[in-house]
Design a protein around this motif. Structure first.
Motif, short mmCIF file in Angstrom:
data_model
loop_
_atom_site.label_atom_id
_atom_site.label_comp_id
_atom_site.label_asym_id
_atom_site.label_seq_id
_atom_site.Cartn_x
_atom_site.Cartn_y
_atom_site.Cartn_z
N ARG A 167 0.82 -1.21 0.00
CA ARG A 167 0.00 0.00 0.00
C ARG A 167 0.86 1.26 0.00
O ARG A 167 0.58 2.23 -0.72
CB ARG A 167 -0.93 0.01 1.21
N GLN A 168 1.94 1.24 0.78
CA GLN A 168 2.82 2.41 0.84
C GLN A 168 3.47 2.68 -0.51
O GLN A 168 3.63 3.84 -0.92
CB GLN A 168 3.89 2.19 1.92
N LYS A 169 3.83 1.64 -1.25
CA LYS A 169 4.46 1.83 -2.56
C LYS A 169 3.46 2.42 -3.56
O LYS A 169 3.82 3.26 -4.39
CB LYS A 169 5.03 0.51 -3.07
N TYR A 170 2.22 1.99 -3.50
CA TYR A 170 1.21 2.56 -4.39
C TYR A 170 0.88 4.00 -3.99
O TYR A 170 0.62 4.84 -4.86
CB TYR A 170 -0.04 1.69 -4.42
N GLU A 171 0.87 4.28 -2.70
CA GLU A 171 0.67 5.66 -2.25
C GLU A 171 1.83 6.53 -2.73
O GLU A 171 1.62 7.68 -3.17
CB GLU A 171 0.57 5.70 -0.73
#
Length: 223
Positions: free
Chosen positions: A81-85
């Protein structure tokens, strides 16, 4: 999660010179190519930030980096999720920075372009870059940076073929010209906003699918 953001922030700081040089090149494109430089400069700047994201992910993956990061209070789902954010932040930042930069250059050069028109052009390029990245990101999560380099070359070749084929079809075939004229007429009648909304919807669907694939890829990865 905060530790993961800080980790990526320090990796980003090491590349700030490259980001600055790319922004400078984008400004030169605006000065040299006029309003056409919006698409060229935006593409260069967005690609630079996108490559930076993939290099950060590569740094996370190399030398058993994922095993270390996931030993922190960070789950695999949180990591994805952090990488997509981070991806969305990068593309949004590129759109806003190039919109502001172009608006300033347009004022100095006395171009007849509104801020809304500038934003629409930058936003359209940002959507295209985002669509390409959400295809590449789950692949890198699953196969790692080395395999992704080859995959990116294939994606680049496909994109070039599509663009080249589209251009030739418009120039050399009646059906290609007809499709182009229909699109142009629709944009003139309804404005670019309607087209952007349709493309945005398609990219959102692609983004959600990519995120689910990325989660599945990391969940199945042996560390």
């Amino acid at each position: 999660m905060m530790g993961l953001w800080l980790h990526d922030y320090y990796l980003f700081k090491r590349q700030r010179l490259a980001v600055g040089l790319t922004w400078g090149l984008a400004v030169l494109c605006l000065i040299g190519f006029g309003s056409w430089g919006i698409e060229i400069g935006m593409t260069l700047f967005a690609i630079m930030l996108s490559m930076l994201l993939l290099s950060i992910l590569s740094d996370n993956q190399q030398n058993h980096g994922l095993k270390f990061l996931l030993a922190l209070p960070v789950t695999r789902t949180n990591f994805v999720r952090q990488k997509y954010e981070l991806l969305l932040v990068n593309v949004a930042s590129a759109v806003l920075i190039m919109t502001g930069t172009t608006w300033l250059v347009a004022g100095i050069q006395r171009w007849q372009l509104s801020l809304g028109a500038i934003f629409q052009q930058a936003y359209l390029v940002g959507l295209v870059i985002l669509a390409l990245l959400v295809v590449i990101l789950p692949y890198q999560l699953k196969h790692g940076p080395e395999a992704t380099q080859t995959f990116m070359s294939v994606v680049g070749a496909v994109v070039a073929a599509v663009i080249g084929g589209g251009y030739l079809s418009v120039q050399k075939t009646s059906w290609g010209r007809t499709i182009f004229d229909h699109i142009l007429t629709a944009v003139q009648q309804h404005g670019l906003t309607s087209l952007l909304l349709v493309i945005t919807g398609l990219v959102v669907i692609l983004l959600i699918s990519s995120y689910l694939m990325g989660r599945q890829a990391l969940a199945q990865l042996e560390l």
